[in-house]
Design a protein around this motif. Structure first.
Motif, short mmCIF file in Angstrom:
data_model
loop_
_atom_site.label_atom_id
_atom_site.label_comp_id
_atom_site.label_asym_id
_atom_site.label_seq_id
_atom_site.Cartn_x
_atom_site.Cartn_y
_atom_site.Cartn_z
N LEU A 34 0.94 -0.97 0.10
CA LEU A 34 0.47 0.04 -0.02
C LEU A 34 0.60 0.82 -0.31
O LEU A 34 0.63 2.40 -0.31
CB LEU A 34 -0.71 -0.15 1.27
N LEU A 35 1.76 1.19 0.87
CA LEU A 35 2.39 2.85 0.97
C LEU A 35 3.40 2.29 -0.24
O LEU A 35 3.72 3.87 -0.73
CB LEU A 35 3.40 2.20 1.71
N ASP A 36 3.57 1.63 -1.08
CA ASP A 36 4.40 2.01 -2.25
C ASP A 36 4.03 1.76 -3.08
O ASP A 36 4.23 3.06 -4.16
CB ASP A 36 5.13 0.28 -2.42
N LEU A 37 2.50 1.55 -3.28
CA LEU A 37 1.59 2.18 -3.93
C LEU A 37 1.08 4.12 -3.99
O LEU A 37 1.36 4.70 -5.54
CB LEU A 37 -0.22 1.69 -3.92
N TYR A 38 1.46 4.82 -2.87
CA TYR A 38 1.17 5.78 -2.29
C TYR A 38 2.18 6.53 -3.14
O TYR A 38 2.28 7.63 -3.92
CB TYR A 38 1.03 6.06 -1.15
#
Length: 479
Positions: A34-38
């Protein structure tokens, strides 16, 4: 009317909000963390397009991650009731119990559709000023603000802090601009102003705005297609004398009393041991009275109380428009309230004891003149949508609600307290009293915290007069 967006309105904030929504929209179809997507979703235009595609396909839930807060001033309680009645937002409203509204100002509709609009406007303003003067006179005579407010007309200016996600924002705008309530110009103006803010600050709903604007433009004058019902009605509105328990929903027949308690306890057993309904009932039959009390106590005094949601109650309630605000702020129950149009009978009103003692004549004269002015302006051609402001805060209406066991317990903790507004406190006490006729165990957990738990959460605001302990099981175990 003033509406100010208080957060997320700068260019950088809008881009960040949009990035959050776009990231949420990509979760289900990506193997990335999720944080990588952001971190990946840096391009604003790409994020707008991505959200537009998802929202356009009907998956609007991702926009619930985008939260906005508005400060709304110079609006009337009509707007308040629209907001809290829809249960789409979190809100805080300036209290009429504690704040003096003598100089709050008031709203005047646009009467220019009538030839004699200047005379009508003059009569309207003179009358509303008269009602505010009556309010001031009553407070000067020692009537508490929470009782004097019943004479305030529904045109007085209020203030609201409102927070909601952008999905709910769109639904609210649509309701205010295209439904029956949009006949009221103030409501439609509110919806249109919110639409303009949304178009600038929530850009990823572009296609929705275009569709909505077309709906508004093509909207025909509202026609009541169910007016045939009028032939069955004598034109009189009969206000209930008290709260009435209409029905109780359990897994068993309504009677005897133990069946409400039984549903709760059996639900607990089913959930705890993951067994079916039939087997849980066999367990229940083996329980002693003390064991049943212990289970009910564990459920009602626990943090979740989800088993209480397996029972529900349907009530019909009489309330003033002022009291309705106290009821509707509990958005956890399903409250059915009448629309402002068609209008209720504005001659139905409440008379608080303090007013009977100090200034009954002033109060009743004001109500009488309010009805007379309403009828006079109606005869002069003023439309019903502009006459809604002649509703007084003390105007009585009937409402109905469905509330489950957990919701009723939570509401009773707040509204059976001595610090609660007296009208709503009386209603909740009536509701609790009637439920006690249906239950031997669960009903012991309904009421003010001092009566149920032996504590007062009000701190320095405590009334200092704890109510009689009603929870017999807690008394027996020595707490």
């Amino acid at each position: 009317m003033k509406i100010e967006l208080m957060n997320g309105k700068t260019k950088n904030e809008i881009e960040k909000r949009t990035r959050l929504v776009a990231t949420a929209g990509q979760i289900s179809h990506s193997e990335e963390e999720l944080l990588d997507l952001y971190k990946i979703r840096k391009e604003y235009d790409d994020n707008i397009k991505a959200i537009g595609r998802i929202v356009g396909s009907g998956h609007t839930s991702i926009t619930e991650h985008d939260q906005l807060t508005f400060f709304i001033t110079e609006v009337t309680p009509v707007i308040e009731q629209v907001l809290i009645g829809q249960r789409l937002a979190s809100f805080t409203i300036k209290s009429r119990r504690y704040v003096d509204f003598s100089n709050s100002g008031f709203y005047a509709p646009d009467f220019s559709y009538l030839k004699n609009h200047k005379d009508i406007e003059k009569n309207y303003k003179n009358h509303m000023n008269y009602l505010f003067e009556a309010y001031s006179k009553m407070t000067e005579l020692g009537v508490p603000k929470e009782d004097a407010r019943f004479i305030l007309p529904y045109c007085f200016h209020s203030q609201i802090a409102m927070s909601l996600n952008t999905r709910s924002l769109i639904k609210l705008i649509e309701y205010c601009t295209t439904s029956n309530i949009s006949q009221i110009e103030e409501v439609k103006e509110f919806g249109l102003k919110m639409l303009e803010i949304a178009k600038e600050k929530v850009p990823y709903y572009k296609k929705t705005y275009e569709k909505l604007e077309k709906q508004i433009e093509e909207q025909n004058a509202y026609q009541d297609k169910l007016s045939f019902l009028d032939k069955y009605h004598n034109g009189k509105y009969q206000i209930l004398k008290q709260a009435n328990l209409i029905s109780v929903q359990t897994d068993y027949d309504r009677y005897p009393m133990s069946k409400l308690d039984r549903t709760i306890i059996v639900s607990y057993i089913m959930n705890r041991y993951q067994i079916d309904f039939e087997k849980a009932n066999k367990y229940y039959k083996k329980l002693t009275d003390q064991e049943k009390e212990q289970i009910m106590d564990a459920v009602c005094m626990g943090k979740e109380n989800r088993e209480l949601e397996q029972v529900s109650f349907k009530f019909e309630l009489p309330t003033t428009l002022a009291g309705l605000t106290h009821l509707t702020r509990h958005r956890i129950h399903s409250l059915l309230i009448p629309d402002f149009l068609p209008m209720y009978n504005i001659n139905n009103h409440i008379i608080p004891e303090t007013i009977k003692e100090k200034c009954l004549e002033t109060y009743e004269d004001a109500i009488k003149k309010n009805v007379e002015m309403y009828k006079e302006l109606k005869q002069m051609g003023v439309k019903e949508k502009d006459l809604v402001y002649f509703n007084l805060s003390g105007t009585m209406i009937n409402v109905s609600t469905n509330v489950n066991g957990r919701e009723l317990m939570l509401i009773s903790r707040l509204r059976c307290c001595n610090r609660a507004q007296w009208e709503v406190r009386e209603l909740l006490n009536q509701m609790v009293s009637q439920v006690r006729n249906e239950s031997e165990l669960y009903a012991n957990y309904l009421g003010a915290p001092c009566a149920i738990e032996g504590i007062c959460p009000e701190g320095k605001h405590s009334c200092g007069k704890p109510q009689e302990r009603t929870n017999q099981y807690i008394l027996k175990r020595g707490n």
